[in-house]
Design a protein around this motif. Structure first.
Motif, PDB file in Angstrom:
ATOM      1  N   GLY A 111       0.766  -1.235   0.000  1.00  0.00           N
ATOM      2  CA  GLY A 111       0.000   0.000   0.000  1.00  0.00           C
ATOM      3  C   GLY A 111       0.799   1.288   0.000  1.00  0.00           C
ATOM      4  O   GLY A 111       0.235   2.360   0.250  1.00  0.00           O
ATOM      5  N   THR A 112       2.095   1.206  -0.313  1.00  0.00           N
ATOM      6  CA  THR A 112       2.959   2.387  -0.283  1.00  0.00           C
ATOM      7  C   THR A 112       3.570   2.608  -1.664  1.00  0.00           C
ATOM      8  O   THR A 112       4.040   1.650  -2.288  1.00  0.00           O
ATOM      9  CB  THR A 112       4.088   2.207   0.757  1.00  0.00           C
ATOM     10  N   ALA A 226       3.873  -2.849   8.316  1.00  0.00           N
ATOM     11  CA  ALA A 226       3.508  -2.169   7.071  1.00  0.00           C
ATOM     12  C   ALA A 226       2.994  -0.754   7.329  1.00  0.00           C
ATOM     13  O   ALA A 226       3.065   0.095   6.440  1.00  0.00           O
ATOM     14  CB  ALA A 226       2.451  -2.977   6.321  1.00  0.00           C
ATOM     15  N   PHE A 227       2.497  -0.488   8.524  1.00  0.00           N
ATOM     16  CA  PHE A 227       1.988   0.857   8.838  1.00  0.00           C
ATOM     17  C   PHE A 227       3.115   1.868   9.007  1.00  0.00           C
ATOM     18  O   PHE A 227       3.162   2.869   8.272  1.00  0.00           O
ATOM     19  CB  PHE A 227       1.094   0.813  10.079  1.00  0.00           C
ATOM     20  N   PRO A 228       4.055   1.690   9.940  1.00  0.00           N
ATOM     21  CA  PRO A 228       5.140   2.673  10.042  1.00  0.00           C
ATOM     22  C   PRO A 228       6.014   2.731   8.799  1.00  0.00           C
ATOM     23  O   PRO A 228       6.641   3.765   8.527  1.00  0.00           O
ATOM     24  CB  PRO A 228       5.935   2.217  11.270  1.00  0.00           C
ATOM     25  N   PHE A 229       6.056   1.649   8.018  1.00  0.00           N
ATOM     26  CA  PHE A 229       6.850   1.618   6.786  1.00  0.00           C
ATOM     27  C   PHE A 229       6.578   2.815   5.884  1.00  0.00           C
ATOM     28  O   PHE A 229       7.488   3.344   5.240  1.00  0.00           O
ATOM     29  CB  PHE A 229       6.557   0.313   6.034  1.00  0.00           C
ATOM     30  N   VAL A 230       5.321   3.282   5.850  1.00  0.00           N
ATOM     31  CA  VAL A 230       4.956   4.424   5.003  1.00  0.00           C
ATOM     32  C   VAL A 230       5.847   5.628   5.313  1.00  0.00           C
ATOM     33  O   VAL A 230       6.204   6.395   4.419  1.00  0.00           O
ATOM     34  CB  VAL A 230       3.475   4.803   5.211  1.00  0.00           C
ATOM     35  N   LEU A 250      12.013  -1.288  10.150  1.00  0.00           N
ATOM     36  CA  LEU A 250      10.990  -0.372   9.638  1.00  0.00           C
ATOM     37  C   LEU A 250       9.917  -0.011  10.661  1.00  0.00           C
ATOM     38  O   LEU A 250       9.015   0.751  10.389  1.00  0.00           O
ATOM     39  CB  LEU A 250      10.375  -0.901   8.341  1.00  0.00           C
ATOM     40  N   GLU A 251      10.055  -0.541  11.874  1.00  0.00           N
ATOM     41  CA  GLU A 251       9.321  -0.031  13.027  1.00  0.00           C
ATOM     42  C   GLU A 251      10.255   0.792  13.912  1.00  0.00           C
ATOM     43  O   GLU A 251       9.797   1.530  14.787  1.00  0.00           O
ATOM     44  CB  GLU A 251       8.736  -1.174  13.861  1.00  0.00           C
TER      45      GLU A 251
END
Length: 391
Positions: A111-112, A226-230, A250-251
């Motif tokens: 999603g990024t 996947a959330f903080p990855f953005v 990536l966190e």
């Protein structure tokens, strides 16, 4: 099982798919029982399955870094050739597609904008249009949901393999919807079929789908990351570690010279002024085992998401980058090219899809200016996006 992916629904479409097929897949192309999709494709199509294709990080998600390519090879168990689309080419050649009538694409995106699997899809669509091959996308969930859209829209002057088309950083689309947009808006006019999911709702996080998670690339070990990855992926354009070489990549972000406890209060004040909620920064120290600062203690923060609906990772990442830049002074460095096959533009600028954000960081601009940059092109993207949604 709440959600059925395109792979899980493929059985009912087999009679419509005539001729030979190829399968573009990776480690996360699994069914509800963690069984790889190759088994299912082979059982459904038998000898008509002629070739496999793999994206960045390889068929097994074992290749770590950008511009570390995977070789073509012959899979001895499945007795099939595997063509790497992260090799001497990102676009399949006419020879690779020879004898193929349909390419089945089954990739778990995150999603990024900068995640390259959607561009492997678009290169495949481009090649299939040129060679008269149908593309069939087996849709999968956007793990960070299909509602929120965040970040500036890519300025095409900064186009690269981490940004081929004008998308915001968090686009809120499934990979099937990206394919629909590619055909409708980006002139990738191949024959296209989407096998939609059942049961997926736009507000769902991956944890709510009931589906198994298999890491789609080596440094996204769980769906929460996947959330903080953005936001944390931006640090690939700097000398700040984004946690690669740790178990919380990536966190976690940090640098040997960051005084994380001293900086925490000013960060929290900045986040509060910007009304950024739904997360907690926890000061941590970590020792990367590879990549940036390998073997050197780093100090920074782990981002703990407490409310996925409220959390705005792109904005959090940009404010962190700005704070680190001024906190570290001469110890902060923008990574230099090459990066993802771009030889001239700064990596941070192709990651951001503009150089305006780098200038905002360096000038210590206020949050309102960042919002102005973010809003450039977003309204027109929203207006176009609503016609591409499949769910």
């Amino acid at each position: 099982m709440k959600v059925k992916t395109g792979l899980m629904k493929l059985d009912s479409h087999v009679q419509e798919i005539k001729g030979n097929v190829a399968y573009l897949c990776h480690a996360a192309s699994v069914d509800e029982n963690y069984r790889h999709g190759i088994y299912k494709i082979k059982s459904l199509f038998g000898d008509r399955l002629k070739k496999l294709f793999s994206p960045q990080h390889g068929l097994f998600a074992d290749v770590q870094d950008n511009m570390v390519e995977s070789d073509h090879f012959f899979h001895s168990h499945f007795q099939l050739p595997v063509y790497s689309l992260y090799s001497e080419t990102r676009k399949p050649s006419a020879e690779m597609l020879e004898g193929i009538d349909h390419v089945i694409v089954d990739l778990q995106d995150v999603g990024t904008r900068v995640y390259t699997y959607i561009y492997t899809l678009t290169y495949m669509m481009e090649a299939c249009a040129e060679n008269g091959v149908e593309v069939i996308v087996l849709d999968r969930p956007n793990p960070i949901g299909g509602v929120a859209v965040e970040g500036n829209v890519l300025d095409m002057s900064f186009r690269s393999f981490v940004g081929r088309y004008p998308l915001p950083m968090r686009h809120g689309l499934t990979i099937g919807e990206v394919a629909v947009m590619a055909k409708s808006q980006w002139d990738l006019n191949c024959e296209l079929r989407i096998i939609k999911m059942d049961g997926w709702e736009r507000s769902m996080t991956f944890l709510e789908t009931g589906l198994p998670w298999v890491l789609p690339s080596p440094n996204l070990p769980n769906p929460e990351s996947a959330f903080p990855f953005v936001g944390t992926v931006l640090f690939e354009g700097t000398n700040v570690s984004e946690g690669r070489g740790t178990t919380k990549s990536l966190e976690t972000v940090g640098h040997p010279k960051i005084k994380n406890y001293d900086l925490l209060e000013s960060l929290q004040i900045g986040f509060e002024k910007a009304n950024l909620r739904g997360f907690i920064l926890r000061p941590v120290s970590f020792l990367p085992t590879f990549q940036k600062h390998a073997g050197v203690p780093c100090h920074g923060y782990q981002i703990h998401v407490t409310d996925f609906a409220l959390f705005k990772p792109w904005r959090v990442g940009q404010l962190l980058c700005q704070s680190f830049y001024h906190h570290l002074g001469e110890n902060f460095v923008w990574k230099q090219p090459p990066y993802e096959y771009e030889e001239k533009l700064l990596p941070i600028d192709i990651l951001n899809g503009t150089d305006q954000i780098r200038h905002w960081v360096e000038s210590n601009g206020d949050f309102q200016k960042l919002e102005e940059i973010e809003n450039q092109g977003l309204e027109s993207f929203h207006n176009m996006r609503k016609d591409m949604l499949l769910y």
